[in-house]
Design a protein around this motif. Sequence first.
Motif, PDB file in Angstrom:
ATOM      1  N   SER A   9      14.472  -9.038   0.575  1.00  0.00           N
ATOM      2  CA  SER A   9      14.517  -8.345  -0.713  1.00  0.00           C
ATOM      3  C   SER A   9      15.528  -7.203  -0.680  1.00  0.00           C
ATOM      4  O   SER A   9      15.621  -6.487   0.326  1.00  0.00           O
ATOM      5  CB  SER A   9      13.136  -7.782  -1.075  1.00  0.00           C
ATOM      6  OG  SER A   9      13.187  -7.021  -2.252  1.00  0.00           O
ATOM      7  N   ASN A  10      16.272  -7.048  -1.781  1.00  0.00           N
ATOM      8  CA  ASN A  10      17.153  -5.887  -1.889  1.00  0.00           C
ATOM      9  C   ASN A  10      16.482  -4.750  -2.660  1.00  0.00           C
ATOM     10  O   ASN A  10      17.106  -3.741  -2.961  1.00  0.00           O
ATOM     11  CB  ASN A  10      18.488  -6.256  -2.526  1.00  0.00           C
ATOM     12  CG  ASN A  10      18.356  -6.760  -3.953  1.00  0.00           C
ATOM     13  OD1 ASN A  10      17.256  -6.838  -4.510  1.00  0.00           O
ATOM     14  ND2 ASN A  10      19.484  -7.121  -4.557  1.00  0.00           N
ATOM     15  N   ARG A  11      15.199  -4.941  -2.991  1.00  0.00           N
ATOM     16  CA  ARG A  11      14.451  -3.896  -3.713  1.00  0.00           C
ATOM     17  C   ARG A  11      14.439  -2.586  -2.941  1.00  0.00           C
ATOM     18  O   ARG A  11      14.619  -1.505  -3.520  1.00  0.00           O
ATOM     19  CB  ARG A  11      13.013  -4.368  -3.953  1.00  0.00           C
ATOM     20  CG  ARG A  11      12.068  -3.235  -4.361  1.00  0.00           C
ATOM     21  CD  ARG A  11      10.611  -3.586  -4.190  1.00  0.00           C
ATOM     22  NE  ARG A  11       9.770  -2.411  -4.403  1.00  0.00           N
ATOM     23  CZ  ARG A  11       8.449  -2.413  -4.314  1.00  0.00           C
ATOM     24  NH1 ARG A  11       7.804  -3.535  -3.996  1.00  0.00           N
ATOM     25  NH2 ARG A  11       7.752  -1.310  -4.510  1.00  0.00           N
ATOM     26  N   TRP A  12      14.237  -2.683  -1.638  1.00  0.00           N
ATOM     27  CA  TRP A  12      14.029  -1.472  -0.848  1.00  0.00           C
ATOM     28  C   TRP A  12      15.307  -0.667  -0.696  1.00  0.00           C
ATOM     29  O   TRP A  12      15.268   0.569  -0.745  1.00  0.00           O
ATOM     30  CB  TRP A  12      13.427  -1.830   0.511  1.00  0.00           C
ATOM     31  CG  TRP A  12      12.154  -2.598   0.352  1.00  0.00           C
ATOM     32  CD1 TRP A  12      11.956  -3.939   0.543  1.00  0.00           C
ATOM     33  CD2 TRP A  12      10.890  -2.089  -0.103  1.00  0.00           C
ATOM     34  NE1 TRP A  12      10.666  -4.291   0.246  1.00  0.00           N
ATOM     35  CE2 TRP A  12       9.987  -3.175  -0.149  1.00  0.00           C
ATOM     36  CE3 TRP A  12      10.448  -0.816  -0.463  1.00  0.00           C
ATOM     37  CZ2 TRP A  12       8.655  -3.016  -0.552  1.00  0.00           C
ATOM     38  CZ3 TRP A  12       9.122  -0.655  -0.847  1.00  0.00           C
ATOM     39  CH2 TRP A  12       8.248  -1.756  -0.892  1.00  0.00           C
ATOM     40  N   VAL A  13      16.437  -1.316  -0.514  1.00  0.00           N
ATOM     41  CA  VAL A  13      17.685  -0.560  -0.412  1.00  0.00           C
ATOM     42  C   VAL A  13      18.057   0.032  -1.761  1.00  0.00           C
ATOM     43  O   VAL A  13      18.662   1.124  -1.824  1.00  0.00           O
ATOM     44  CB  VAL A  13      18.831  -1.440   0.149  1.00  0.00           C
ATOM     45  CG1 VAL A  13      18.536  -1.838   1.587  1.00  0.00           C
ATOM     46  CG2 VAL A  13      19.098  -2.652  -0.712  1.00  0.00           C
ATOM     47  N   LYS A  14      17.700  -0.643  -2.848  1.00  0.00           N
ATOM     48  CA  LYS A  14      17.951  -0.094  -4.183  1.00  0.00           C
ATOM     49  C   LYS A  14      17.067   1.125  -4.433  1.00  0.00           C
ATOM     50  O   LYS A  14      17.528   2.148  -4.949  1.00  0.00           O
ATOM     51  CB  LYS A  14      17.704  -1.154  -5.252  1.00  0.00           C
ATOM     52  CG  LYS A  14      18.768  -2.236  -5.310  1.00  0.00           C
ATOM     53  CD  LYS A  14      18.466  -3.221  -6.441  1.00  0.00           C
ATOM     54  CE  LYS A  14      19.567  -4.246  -6.604  1.00  0.00           C
ATOM     55  NZ  LYS A  14      19.284  -5.191  -7.711  1.00  0.00           N
ATOM     56  N   ASP A  15      15.788   1.013  -4.063  1.00  0.00           N
ATOM     57  CA  ASP A  15      14.876   2.146  -4.230  1.00  0.00           C
ATOM     58  C   ASP A  15      15.298   3.313  -3.354  1.00  0.00           C
ATOM     59  O   ASP A  15      15.234   4.481  -3.772  1.00  0.00           O
ATOM     60  CB  ASP A  15      13.440   1.740  -3.880  1.00  0.00           C
ATOM     61  CG  ASP A  15      12.805   0.842  -4.935  1.00  0.00           C
ATOM     62  OD1 ASP A  15      13.414   0.669  -6.017  1.00  0.00           O
ATOM     63  OD2 ASP A  15      11.711   0.317  -4.671  1.00  0.00           O
TER      64      ASP A  15
ATOM     65  N   LYS B 168       0.809  -1.217   0.000  1.00  0.00           N
ATOM     66  CA  LYS B 168       0.000   0.000   0.000  1.00  0.00           C
ATOM     67  C   LYS B 168       0.846   1.273   0.000  1.00  0.00           C
ATOM     68  O   LYS B 168       0.448   2.299  -0.556  1.00  0.00           O
ATOM     69  CB  LYS B 168      -0.923   0.008   1.216  1.00  0.00           C
ATOM     70  CG  LYS B 168      -2.001  -1.055   1.197  1.00  0.00           C
ATOM     71  CD  LYS B 168      -2.833  -1.017   2.469  1.00  0.00           C
ATOM     72  CE  LYS B 168      -3.923  -2.084   2.460  1.00  0.00           C
ATOM     73  NZ  LYS B 168      -4.686  -2.107   3.746  1.00  0.00           N
ATOM     74  N   HIS B 169       2.039   1.226   0.627  1.00  0.00           N
ATOM     75  CA  HIS B 169       2.843   2.435   0.807  1.00  0.00           C
ATOM     76  C   HIS B 169       4.318   2.197   0.465  1.00  0.00           C
ATOM     77  O   HIS B 169       5.196   2.383   1.307  1.00  0.00           O
ATOM     78  CB  HIS B 169       2.722   2.933   2.247  1.00  0.00           C
ATOM     79  CG  HIS B 169       1.323   3.173   2.713  1.00  0.00           C
ATOM     80  ND1 HIS B 169       0.547   4.222   2.271  1.00  0.00           N
ATOM     81  CD2 HIS B 169       0.544   2.467   3.577  1.00  0.00           C
ATOM     82  CE1 HIS B 169      -0.638   4.181   2.848  1.00  0.00           C
ATOM     83  NE2 HIS B 169      -0.670   3.123   3.641  1.00  0.00           N
ATOM     84  N   PRO B 170       4.621   1.803  -0.767  1.00  0.00           N
ATOM     85  CA  PRO B 170       6.017   1.519  -1.120  1.00  0.00           C
ATOM     86  C   PRO B 170       6.942   2.728  -0.982  1.00  0.00           C
ATOM     87  O   PRO B 170       8.107   2.577  -0.600  1.00  0.00           O
ATOM     88  CB  PRO B 170       5.926   1.048  -2.575  1.00  0.00           C
ATOM     89  CG  PRO B 170       4.639   1.629  -3.089  1.00  0.00           C
ATOM     90  CD  PRO B 170       3.713   1.606  -1.918  1.00  0.00           C
ATOM     91  N   ASP B 171       6.440   3.933  -1.267  1.00  0.00           N
ATOM     92  CA  ASP B 171       7.280   5.125  -1.164  1.00  0.00           C
ATOM     93  C   ASP B 171       7.654   5.427   0.291  1.00  0.00           C
ATOM     94  O   ASP B 171       8.760   5.899   0.571  1.00  0.00           O
ATOM     95  CB  ASP B 171       6.574   6.329  -1.780  1.00  0.00           C
ATOM     96  CG  ASP B 171       6.477   6.229  -3.297  1.00  0.00           C
ATOM     97  OD1 ASP B 171       7.244   5.446  -3.882  1.00  0.00           O
ATOM     98  OD2 ASP B 171       5.630   6.927  -3.882  1.00  0.00           O
ATOM     99  N   LEU B 172       6.727   5.144   1.198  1.00  0.00           N
ATOM    100  CA  LEU B 172       7.017   5.361   2.614  1.00  0.00           C
ATOM    101  C   LEU B 172       8.084   4.384   3.098  1.00  0.00           C
ATOM    102  O   LEU B 172       8.972   4.743   3.875  1.00  0.00           O
ATOM    103  CB  LEU B 172       5.746   5.212   3.453  1.00  0.00           C
ATOM    104  CG  LEU B 172       4.605   6.192   3.176  1.00  0.00           C
ATOM    105  CD1 LEU B 172       3.479   5.977   4.175  1.00  0.00           C
ATOM    106  CD2 LEU B 172       5.085   7.621   3.220  1.00  0.00           C
ATOM    107  N   VAL B 173       8.002   3.150   2.633  1.00  0.00           N
ATOM    108  CA  VAL B 173       8.996   2.146   3.023  1.00  0.00           C
ATOM    109  C   VAL B 173      10.375   2.533   2.489  1.00  0.00           C
ATOM    110  O   VAL B 173      11.378   2.460   3.207  1.00  0.00           O
ATOM    111  CB  VAL B 173       8.588   0.748   2.508  1.00  0.00           C
ATOM    112  CG1 VAL B 173       9.682  -0.273   2.822  1.00  0.00           C
ATOM    113  CG2 VAL B 173       7.274   0.316   3.146  1.00  0.00           C
ATOM    114  N   ALA B 174      10.439   2.977   1.232  1.00  0.00           N
ATOM    115  CA  ALA B 174      11.714   3.382   0.653  1.00  0.00           C
ATOM    116  C   ALA B 174      12.302   4.576   1.402  1.00  0.00           C
ATOM    117  O   ALA B 174      13.516   4.638   1.654  1.00  0.00           O
ATOM    118  CB  ALA B 174      11.539   3.713  -0.828  1.00  0.00           C
ATOM    119  N   ALA B 175      11.453   5.531   1.778  1.00  0.00           N
ATOM    120  CA  ALA B 175      11.923   6.691   2.530  1.00  0.00           C
ATOM    121  C   ALA B 175      12.439   6.281   3.903  1.00  0.00           C
ATOM    122  O   ALA B 175      13.460   6.798   4.383  1.00  0.00           O
ATOM    123  CB  ALA B 175      10.797   7.717   2.675  1.00  0.00           C
TER     124      ALA B 175
END
Length: 337
Positions: free
Chosen positions: A325-331, A224-231
């Motif tokens: 997942s390494n998606r979040w550190v990449k984002d 629901k909140h991928p941008d918040l997780v990346a931040a």
Amino acid sequence: MISISRRMLAMLALAGGLSAALSATSSFAADVTINIGYQPIVEPSRVPQADGTYEAATKAKINWKKFDGGADVIAAIASGSLDIGYVGSSPLAAAASRELPIETIALVGLIGEAEALAARNISKPQDLVGKKIATPFVSTGHYSLLTALKHWNIDPKSVQILNLRPPEIAAAWARGDIDAAYVWDPVLAEIKKSGTVLATSEDVAKWGGPTFDAWIVSKDFATKHPDLVAAFVKVTGNATAAYRANPDAWNASSPQAEKIARLTGAKQEEVPALLKGYIFPTLEEQAGTELLGGGTAKAVAQTSEFLKEQGKIPAALSDYSPYVSNRWVKDAAKLSF
């Protein structure tokens, strides 16, 4: 197994710093509340937590909830009362093995001297037989204790292992109710003053049981909140980068040490030494195959097999990659604040 040398980490250190500035994004909504479970562990992200940097970056309201162990954090995420939580590798492995819908979004640190087995009036491992040893069950300390006993050829049934949280360990140690404890700082720092360290988690890693701390997220919240997780991950990574760039600046009289001490209960003058008990990987390092790109999932699988062998979980999965997942550190690395 996770393996990364201190020398390599030092060579790869990146300059960084904290910034509260972040351009507004439509998906960052002021009416979003993030429930985050943290543990009072001495590490760099306590600083942006104290400063309100996470709130500034996500533009969200954050409810910070303090926990004394990863098992309690996992239970809170499972109940839906937490969105993001701080856990060690052992409770992470136990949760993934039970197929809890979570994902590892960032590593905090690879555990070294920050966790250890300290004993009173015991000079060698074999003298633990018949003694009372406290540790929080299904924690990294518990996993490391069992790994150490196996390394020493000591049957866990020959000792009395007590399930106590860190504050309870401190109180039991002060009363003389326990003979030893496998626990982490800042409680470890206190019991070491009157105890002897028989093994650290750096030793246990060499014996085949590496451990680490990480941030995890509910998959529902992440969807629901991928941008918040990346931040959130970016702020955490900035804190690590700031420490890695100039660890000497985080001295006993620094504002960083004061903030960490305030949130953890550690003595401010001990914070610099306690920080050295971990290896803190940067976002770029975490994205690689040794860590979130593959090595972390293998370490979780290894931990799960051991927990299964010890009867702590009913079964281990064939693949733990869905939980790392390494998606979040990449984002996060793409963000410019």
